[in-house]
Motif scaffolding. Sequence first.
Motif, short mmCIF file in Angstrom:
data_model
loop_
_atom_site.label_atom_id
_atom_site.label_comp_id
_atom_site.label_asym_id
_atom_site.label_seq_id
_atom_site.Cartn_x
_atom_site.Cartn_y
_atom_site.Cartn_z
N ALA A 79 48.02 -13.31 -28.55
CA ALA A 79 47.05 -13.14 -29.63
C ALA A 79 46.67 -14.49 -30.23
N ALA A 80 45.36 -14.71 -30.39
CA ALA A 80 44.92 -16.00 -30.95
C ALA A 80 43.69 -15.81 -31.82
N ILE A 81 43.64 -16.63 -32.86
CA ILE A 81 42.47 -16.63 -33.76
C ILE A 81 41.91 -18.05 -33.74
N THR A 82 40.59 -18.14 -33.64
CA THR A 82 39.98 -19.47 -33.69
C THR A 82 39.04 -19.54 -34.89
N LEU A 83 39.24 -20.57 -35.70
CA LEU A 83 38.38 -20.78 -36.86
C LEU A 83 37.52 -22.00 -36.58
N THR A 84 36.22 -21.81 -36.50
CA THR A 84 35.34 -22.95 -36.18
C THR A 84 34.38 -23.22 -37.33
N HIS A 85 34.31 -24.48 -37.74
CA HIS A 85 33.35 -24.88 -38.77
C HIS A 85 32.29 -25.76 -38.15
N ARG A 86 31.04 -25.50 -38.48
CA ARG A 86 30.00 -26.43 -38.03
C ARG A 86 28.80 -26.35 -38.96
N ARG A 87 27.94 -27.35 -38.78
CA ARG A 87 26.74 -27.42 -39.59
C ARG A 87 25.60 -26.99 -38.69
N GLU A 88 24.73 -26.10 -39.18
CA GLU A 88 23.63 -25.63 -38.35
C GLU A 88 22.39 -25.61 -39.22
N GLY A 89 21.51 -26.56 -39.02
CA GLY A 89 20.37 -26.69 -39.90
C GLY A 89 20.91 -27.00 -41.29
N GLY A 90 20.42 -26.28 -42.27
CA GLY A 90 20.91 -26.54 -43.63
C GLY A 90 22.10 -25.66 -43.99
N MET A 91 22.68 -25.00 -42.97
CA MET A 91 23.74 -24.05 -43.28
C MET A 91 25.11 -24.54 -42.82
N ALA A 92 26.12 -24.14 -43.61
CA ALA A 92 27.51 -24.36 -43.20
C ALA A 92 27.94 -23.06 -42.53
N VAL A 93 28.52 -23.18 -41.35
CA VAL A 93 28.88 -21.98 -40.59
C VAL A 93 30.39 -21.93 -40.35
N PRO B 156 49.51 -14.33 -35.25
CA PRO B 156 48.95 -14.88 -34.01
C PRO B 156 48.82 -16.41 -34.10
N ARG B 157 48.55 -17.02 -32.95
CA ARG B 157 48.31 -18.45 -32.90
C ARG B 157 46.94 -18.71 -33.55
N VAL B 158 46.84 -19.78 -34.34
CA VAL B 158 45.57 -20.06 -34.99
C VAL B 158 45.12 -21.47 -34.65
N ALA B 159 43.88 -21.60 -34.17
CA ALA B 159 43.33 -22.93 -33.89
C ALA B 159 42.16 -23.17 -34.83
N THR B 160 42.09 -24.37 -35.37
CA THR B 160 40.96 -24.71 -36.23
C THR B 160 40.12 -25.78 -35.52
N LEU B 161 38.84 -25.49 -35.32
CA LEU B 161 37.97 -26.41 -34.57
C LEU B 161 36.80 -26.85 -35.45
N GLY B 162 36.13 -27.90 -35.01
CA GLY B 162 34.88 -28.30 -35.64
C GLY B 162 35.06 -29.25 -36.80
N GLU B 163 34.10 -29.20 -37.72
CA GLU B 163 34.05 -30.12 -38.86
C GLU B 163 35.37 -30.16 -39.63
N ALA B 164 35.67 -31.33 -40.19
CA ALA B 164 36.88 -31.46 -40.99
C ALA B 164 36.57 -31.23 -42.46
N ARG B 165 35.28 -31.26 -42.78
CA ARG B 165 34.87 -31.11 -44.17
C ARG B 165 33.44 -30.56 -44.18
N LEU B 166 33.22 -29.55 -45.00
CA LEU B 166 31.91 -28.91 -45.03
C LEU B 166 31.66 -28.42 -46.46
N MET B 167 30.84 -29.20 -47.18
CA MET B 167 30.67 -28.86 -48.60
C MET B 167 29.64 -27.75 -48.78
N VAL B 168 29.98 -26.80 -49.65
CA VAL B 168 29.04 -25.74 -49.99
C VAL B 168 29.10 -25.52 -51.50
N ARG B 169 28.07 -24.87 -52.04
CA ARG B 169 28.11 -24.54 -53.46
C ARG B 169 28.28 -23.05 -53.60
N GLY B 170 29.21 -22.64 -54.46
CA GLY B 170 29.41 -21.22 -54.64
C GLY B 170 30.67 -20.93 -55.42
#
Length: 440
Positions: A356-370, A316-330
């Motif tokens: 058919a399309a998939i969207t991947l969105t990254h964002r920061r919400e409070g202290g969490m990476a989403v 399917p078509r894939v779109a990536t939205l939101g933050e370009a970088r989101l650091m997490v520990r794990g």
Amino acid sequence: MARAISDEVTRPADFSEAAWADVLTAVDRTYADLVDYQERLEQQNSELEELRRFLASVLGSVSDVMLVTSREGLVQEVNASLLTQTGLSHEAATGRAATELFDPADRRRLSDAMTMVLSHRQPLTIEVGLATGVGPTPIELNISPRLDDRGRGVGLVLIGRPVGELRQAYQKLGDSHRALQETQSQLVRNEKLASLGRLLAGVAHELNNPISFVYANAHALERYATKFEAYFTRVQQGAGRAELVALREELNLDRELRNLRDAVHGARDGAERVRDIVEDLRRLSADGSGEMVLFDLVETTRIAATWVLRGAKDAPRVATLGEARLMVRGRPGHIQQVVMNLVQNAVDALKGREGAAITLTHRREGGMAVLEVADNGPGVPEEARAAIFDPFFTTKPVGQGTGLGLSISHKIAEEHGGSLRLVDAAEGAVFRLTLPAEEG
Ligand SMILES: Nc1ncnc2c1ncn2[C@@H]1O[C@H](COP(=O)(O)OP(=O)(O)OP(=O)(O)O)[C@@H](O)[C@H]1O
Ligand SMILES: [Mg+2]
């Protein structure tokens, strides 16, 4: 009946007719009341008897030993298990000091504990030996105060269970816990193998292109080399200028020289592509170590999604939205697995659908990476929503899904101090992965 009695009473001469009638009515009423009381008493008696039988059967079937004592510590009642264990008759066991039923070495401690429970009205548990025909059996004895209606201590209830049995039960619990853990890590390994299989299909497909590219260019280079060799051999052999010009023309050397450059560039592009793929793979396998490190969730999502899509037939078509970088520990390898499963699920749900399309969105919400993985597929039906995170819940045909993806992913997210949830969406399915965000 009442009438018969009153009829036999001889009537005194000076009693008026009315007075007699009153007396007779009173006698009748009293008698009726008596009969009534009697019936009620019988009813209560049979209820009591029922209750007594019930309690006796409960006490009789309890495998723990049980003693009821008076304030003075004399045995008032015992259960069948205590009689079996000590080999005593009911008569022999009751009416004596409770401590006498235990190992002489423990009597002092037991008696102190009993006194303490009575005075503090707090239960206590001690380990003592129950005297049996074959020597003392260690039991864990729980001593509780027995209180009357007004909360006064009227005695004690002692309940004991052989320690050996407890230890055995504990051991069994430990064993089954270990077996469960083993099964669980086995499941995780299987799921890893499954995603590895999908990954390898993608790798094979992806490597095929640049490798055949490099191969074709290498082939051309070989052809050019043969021609240049022929030309330089003649140069070395001292061929004249005219001959060399003719040879150069014949071998098409000027054109091949330009092609040579293209072939070299082509081969290098192909090799670089292979290098990138290998780099991704190296990162994947290195991240599988399970160490907690700082990493970029966006980058991990990119690699995971890329590899799932490479393995997919009609991606399917894939779109990536939101933050370009989101650091997490794990553990990037584990998070990779989570994202791969989410994207794979979306790809599966979208199979054969128009647009058919998939969207991947990254964002920061409070202290969490989403990270939200959204698709415009059929979504998860209401009745399946509660079950999709259960292990082995799958709607896919045998061989295409084990039903472990989401349950393992959920666990991984929680281990990271984050969460994985299916969120409400206007269309399709949206899964939200949250992880504690880090600076960087
Ligand atoms: N994006 C989605 N859209 C619709 N249904 C979904 C989606 N993601 C998951 N599901 C439902 O949840 C079920 C469980 O998913 P899960 O990833 O746990 O297992 P699976 O994909 O069936 O198998 P596995 O991941 O082990 O190969 C799926 O079988 C599917 O019915
Ligand atoms: Mg899955």
